[in-house]
Structures are given as C-alpha cells and as structure tokens.
Scaffold this motif. Sequence first.
Motif, PDB file in Angstrom:
ATOM      1  N   LEU A 372       0.792  -1.162  -0.235  1.00  0.00           N
ATOM      2  CA  LEU A 372       0.218  -0.060   0.005  1.00  0.00           C
ATOM      3  C   LEU A 372       0.848   1.198  -0.013  1.00  0.00           C
ATOM      4  O   LEU A 372       0.421   2.402  -0.256  1.00  0.00           O
ATOM      5  CB  LEU A 372      -0.716  -0.101   1.203  1.00  0.00           C
ATOM      6  N   ASP A 375       4.819   3.973  -4.014  1.00  0.00           N
ATOM      7  CA  ASP A 375       4.374   4.991  -4.618  1.00  0.00           C
ATOM      8  C   ASP A 375       4.519   4.858  -6.186  1.00  0.00           C
ATOM      9  O   ASP A 375       3.788   5.555  -7.141  1.00  0.00           O
ATOM     10  CB  ASP A 375       5.184   6.285  -4.576  1.00  0.00           C
ATOM     11  N   VAL A 377       3.303   2.347  -7.718  1.00  0.00           N
ATOM     12  CA  VAL A 377       2.121   1.563  -8.265  1.00  0.00           C
ATOM     13  C   VAL A 377       1.311   2.650  -8.658  1.00  0.00           C
ATOM     14  O   VAL A 377       0.408   3.238  -7.922  1.00  0.00           O
ATOM     15  CB  VAL A 377       1.407   0.847  -7.163  1.00  0.00           C
ATOM     16  N   LYS A 378       0.869   3.205  -9.732  1.00  0.00           N
ATOM     17  CA  LYS A 378       0.072   3.953 -10.556  1.00  0.00           C
ATOM     18  C   LYS A 378      -1.165   3.575 -10.893  1.00  0.00           C
ATOM     19  O   LYS A 378      -2.253   4.434 -10.791  1.00  0.00           O
ATOM     20  CB  LYS A 378       0.713   4.726 -11.779  1.00  0.00           C
ATOM     21  N   GLY A 379      -1.416   2.200 -11.006  1.00  0.00           N
ATOM     22  CA  GLY A 379      -2.445   1.660 -11.056  1.00  0.00           C
ATOM     23  C   GLY A 379      -3.093   1.671 -12.957  1.00  0.00           C
ATOM     24  O   GLY A 379      -4.217   1.438 -13.251  1.00  0.00           O
ATOM     25  N   PRO A 406      -3.508   5.033 -15.696  1.00  0.00           N
ATOM     26  CA  PRO A 406      -3.571   5.231 -14.159  1.00  0.00           C
ATOM     27  C   PRO A 406      -4.449   6.408 -14.063  1.00  0.00           C
ATOM     28  O   PRO A 406      -4.517   7.681 -14.731  1.00  0.00           O
ATOM     29  CB  PRO A 406      -1.999   5.801 -13.941  1.00  0.00           C
ATOM     30  N   ASP A 441       0.628  -2.038 -13.919  1.00  0.00           N
ATOM     31  CA  ASP A 441       1.835  -1.248 -14.097  1.00  0.00           C
ATOM     32  C   ASP A 441       2.775  -2.153 -14.619  1.00  0.00           C
ATOM     33  O   ASP A 441       4.086  -2.044 -14.314  1.00  0.00           O
ATOM     34  CB  ASP A 441       2.352  -1.092 -12.534  1.00  0.00           C
ATOM     35  N   LEU A 456      -4.356  -4.193  -3.459  1.00  0.00           N
ATOM     36  CA  LEU A 456      -4.095  -3.210  -4.327  1.00  0.00           C
ATOM     37  C   LEU A 456      -5.470  -2.960  -5.113  1.00  0.00           C
ATOM     38  O   LEU A 456      -5.767  -1.886  -5.639  1.00  0.00           O
ATOM     39  CB  LEU A 456      -3.082  -3.707  -5.540  1.00  0.00           C
ATOM     40  N   LYS A 535      -7.922   1.603   1.017  1.00  0.00           N
ATOM     41  CA  LYS A 535      -7.338   2.744   0.405  1.00  0.00           C
ATOM     42  C   LYS A 535      -6.416   1.961  -0.825  1.00  0.00           C
ATOM     43  O   LYS A 535      -5.543   1.778  -1.218  1.00  0.00           O
ATOM     44  CB  LYS A 535      -5.925   3.506   1.030  1.00  0.00           C
ATOM     45  N   LYS A 537      -5.180   0.838  -4.782  1.00  0.00           N
ATOM     46  CA  LYS A 537      -4.640   1.789  -5.993  1.00  0.00           C
ATOM     47  C   LYS A 537      -5.668   1.629  -6.937  1.00  0.00           C
ATOM     48  O   LYS A 537      -5.755   2.378  -7.964  1.00  0.00           O
ATOM     49  CB  LYS A 537      -3.422   0.969  -6.272  1.00  0.00           C
ATOM     50  N   ASN A 566      -7.329  10.416  -8.631  1.00  0.00           N
ATOM     51  CA  ASN A 566      -5.647   9.882  -8.534  1.00  0.00           C
ATOM     52  C   ASN A 566      -5.736   8.454  -8.356  1.00  0.00           C
ATOM     53  O   ASN A 566      -4.871   7.818  -7.770  1.00  0.00           O
ATOM     54  CB  ASN A 566      -5.016  10.722  -7.667  1.00  0.00           C
ATOM     55  N   ARG A 567      -6.764   7.836  -8.808  1.00  0.00           N
ATOM     56  CA  ARG A 567      -7.004   6.349  -8.624  1.00  0.00           C
ATOM     57  C   ARG A 567      -7.760   5.706  -9.727  1.00  0.00           C
ATOM     58  O   ARG A 567      -8.763   6.225 -10.061  1.00  0.00           O
ATOM     59  CB  ARG A 567      -8.045   6.027  -7.317  1.00  0.00           C
TER      60      ARG A 567
END
Length: 622
Positions: A372, A375, A377-379, A406, A441, A456, A535, A537, A566-567
């Motif tokens: 978690l 950073d 891991v942008k998605g 992402p 990713d 994730l 939370k 991603k 941003n997700r």
Amino acid sequence: MRPAQAIHNWQTDQKADPNLPEQKPQYVSAFRALSGYVRPHIWAFIGVFCCTLIAILSDLLQPFLMKIAIDDNLLAGRNDYKGLLTICAVYLGLSLSSLLFTYLQSNLLQHIGQSIVARVRKQLFGHIMKQSMRYFDRMSSGSLITHVSSDTEALNQFFSQVLLSLFRDGLTLLFIIVMMFQLDTTLALYCLILLPIISLIAIAFRSFMRTTYQLARTRLSRLVAFVAENLSGMNLVQVFHQQKEQEKQFNERNGLYFQANIREIRTNVVFGRTFDILSNLSIAFVTWIGGNAVLGQNLEFGVLYAFITYIRQFFQPINTITQQWNTLQSATVAITRIWSVFANKPDITDRKPEHAETQYSEDDWEGPQASLSIDRVKGRIDFDDISFSYEEGVPIIRNLDLHINPGELIGVVGTTGAGKSSLISLLCRFYDVREGSIQIDGTDVRDIPQATLHRLVGLVQQEPYLYSGSIIDNVRMFDDTISREEVIQACEFVGANSIIQKLKDGYDTKLSERGSGLSAGERQLISFARIIVFKPKVLILDEASANLDSHTEQLIQNALHVVSQNRTTIVIAHRLSTIMQADRIIVMSHGEIVEQGNHQQLLEQEGHYLELYQHSQGNIAV
C-alpha cells in the motif's frame, strides 16, 4: 505438520469427487495421512497404553482371586478367615485400581483426540479458505459445512470411542486368552475354536457394512446441502410460494436418509446379535465340557468358575468392538472425505519468486502494508488479448484488448452475459485467463502475491457481505491496525455517518449475519466505507448502485467522484446514470468490446450504447 505434507501419498491415490456414492476411496491412504497428526502425541499414547494395561490387569486378576478363594479355601475345607480377608482386600484394591486407571486412560485419550481434531478442523477451514472460486462453483456449501462440522465430529468419535475400544478391548482379548491358558490348556484350546468363526463373520459383514455407512453419510451430506441452499434463498422460496415444493423435495431426501439409517441400524443389530448368540452357545459349551471334567474330578470347580467368567469377559470386548463398528465405518468415510478436501489444490496459487517476472524488488511486495505504501504503483491496467471460459468450449471472453491509464475512470456496460463481471473476476484473479495476460503497471497479476493483489484492487459488489460483529469491525474487516478514527472518517466520507449515528449503539451496533436489519443501501455504504479504509490503488464497483434508492445513490456518486481522483476506477453498471461522467465507457457484448468512448461519443455512434441508453430512458426494449 502442514496438511500438504500429511497427504503427500494420499494425493496420488485419491482423484475422484468425494461426494459420489459409487466411489471407492483409498482408506489406507487417509489413515496414513492422519498418522502424521498422531506422531506429536506419541508419549501421551504411551501413557494411555500403560494406563490401559494396568486397568485391564486389575480387571482380569479378579476372577483368578475368586478361583483361589474357592479351590484353596472354601472347597478345601480350610477356615482361613485371614486369607479370605486378604483376598477381599486385594480384590477391593484391584477394583479401585481399575477405576483410577480407566479414568486416567479415558481423559488422556480424550485430550489427545480433541487436540488432533481441533488441529484438523483448523487446517481444513484454512485450506478451504485458500481455494479458488472455481472450487466453490462445483462444491455446494452444504457439503463443505458437513466436512467441517459433521465429518470432523466423526473423526472425534474415532479417537474418543473407536481408538479407546481398540486399545482396551484388544488388549483385554489378548490377556484373557493368556489367563485361560494359565488355568487349563485343554479347555483354552477348545475356546480358541471361536476365533476363526468370529473372523469369518467379521469378514462377511465388513464390505456390506462399509457400503451401508458410506451411503448414509452421503445422503446426510446431500440433505444438509439442500437445507443450506433453501435457508440462503428463503426469500425467493417464500416470494414464489415454493414452500410445499421444497418441503416435498426435503421429504424425499429425508426419506432416503431415513432408509439408509434404518439399513445401517439393521445391519448393526444383526452383526451384534450374531455375537450374542455365539457368546451364549460358547458359555453353554464350556459349562458342559468343564462340568463333565469337574464331575470326573479332572478339573477344579474354581477353575471352571474362572473360565466361565473369562468367557463372558471374552465376548464383552467383542460386543463393544462390534458396537463401535458403525462408528469406525463412519469415521473411515469421514476421514477419507476430509482428506479428499485436502487433496484439492487451489487453481489459483502464488508463483514462486524465482518464476515471477516482475519489475519490483522482493521488498516492494513484502506484505499487504508494504504494497500500500509503494508510490510507484500508479494503477495502469492492461488486458492483453485475453480469452477466458468457465467450461471448456464455452468462451466467455474472446481475444479482448483493453488498456486503462492510471487514474482513469472507466465505465463498463452491456447486457446480461456480456462478460462484464468475468472481466473483473480475472483482474481480481478469482480465475486465471486461458490466453493472454492481465498486467498492473506492467506486472502480470499472476506474478503478484494474492494478498498484495487484493489490497491493491478494492472491490464493491452488488450484494455486499457483512459479518456478525460491530459496524467498526465490518468496516475494517477485524483488522485492529486500522483505528476507530479512520473507520469513522471513512464512513463520514461516504455519507454513512448520519445513518450509523441513528442506530442504538452507533458504530458499536452489532450486526447479525449478512447485516440483516440494515437496508440494501445502508449495507452498500458500509461496504463502500470498507474500501475507503483500505485505500486501494484500483477501485472496482460491480453493480454497486443497483440496489440503492436515488438519495443513497447520490451519496455514492458524490463519494465516488472524490475517491476516484488519482485512482484507477472501474464501474460496472446497469444504471447508465452511474457512469455517464466516466472518462471512457466500454460497451461489451458476448465477451467482446464492441464500442468505447465517452457518453456523448457513444450516443453519436448510434450503436449498442444508444440502445442501452434509450432502454434506460424507457423508450425501447433491448
């Protein structure tokens, strides 16, 4: 010992479905696997053996004392009151010794059995939890409930009843034979004629009884499965007035189980009464042979008395063992069924690190919390030419290519059976693709540990599942590392706070199974708050607003707008209003993407999406 180690040989022997009555399981393999659970208690079993030995000797020496009192005192004409008093004292001591060591033996064996059963039950439940969705597609919940409850209880009876009987009664038979030979060899040899007769009767009944007990347990499993299915779908049963039909089907299954039980009891009675008759005939035979010897002054009366006592005791353990025969058969079938579950390997497993091709270091994927905090891991999600089918030859998704950037909000729409939910199940790795790959990713989801992947990717389903417990525990999924303040903040974020505050105990309100007492919308809000707390991603909403009223849906829409920032977010919806503001909308049909674009672009194409939109407005039917 791990279950996989315990069943290494069993896995090579047992391949068939354990619920099929015509199946012939490998009993030896099951008991060989069970022996691995017994080894840690070897010293306790030695203690049981010693206690059993002392208790048996205490019982069997009592008739021998009576023989001494009769032949050496009463019939000899001696008036040795002191000697008789000594024999009485020793007799009392042996009785107390038998009582004490029988108590110790039973309690020690019960402790061993309960420890082993608790361990098997724990590992069985854990093994079931590791199974993939495909396993639960083909296994009924009732059968699994039977394995965890009824079958493990049968295993408990094996240790507490059968094993105790084999220990105690087996040694008793052995020592009785030894004592009879000590008294009179000729009469003992006559009695040994009984052994081959007993063996022939046991062999004749064994195969028939095993089939009978397996049939009873199979029908019980089907009965439990039927009841579990009806309880879970009781609302449909009542809405469609199917009570009488379901009761009829229940009575049919209950009748079959009743017949199997009657057959089991009848078999057990015939088996047991056969030995009763044999016991009475044996006593009559020994009395006739021994009586003639006593009248001919070739045998002492005390010896005959002891022999008759021993022959009665000889059949008592045999009767006990036969009474436990049905328990032994039930335990044997139960052990085989339990290890049949252990033998099922999950279809979805984590790849070993040396086989995983990943751009992240091992430290990056070490545990859920570590994943978690990554950073990098942008998605980004890539479905690269994937194909999938639940059954061979029935494709659900065909050569699908989809690339999600992402932070992009994607809507997925289509008619029932289009493959929308299957697409999400593949991303969550409930199933694996047959062809192609799915990447997050640039990393294949098959290379990501499942625990990490499921942190994730957050999923909110159409029918949210709530557990028995407080609202706090349901939101944080019993994870104490998540504070109460974080839970309350998440509930406020999705607009559930005002609803929860109206409940009697607020956030400490205890929910029953499936959250009964809350509306579908309230359960959905709690489920959505659960996602916020963890939370993810990537956020997936699978028909998450299908059961919500307009007010609650608006709360979800507001929360979704903020949480999707941003997700990467994927929304599967029947209500097009849920995804009209999405960055891109994917239209699926028969496992393929037939259209994609934003809301306005898709309307201008005048294709499938326009039909769905007009249908949602009540203009035409699709």
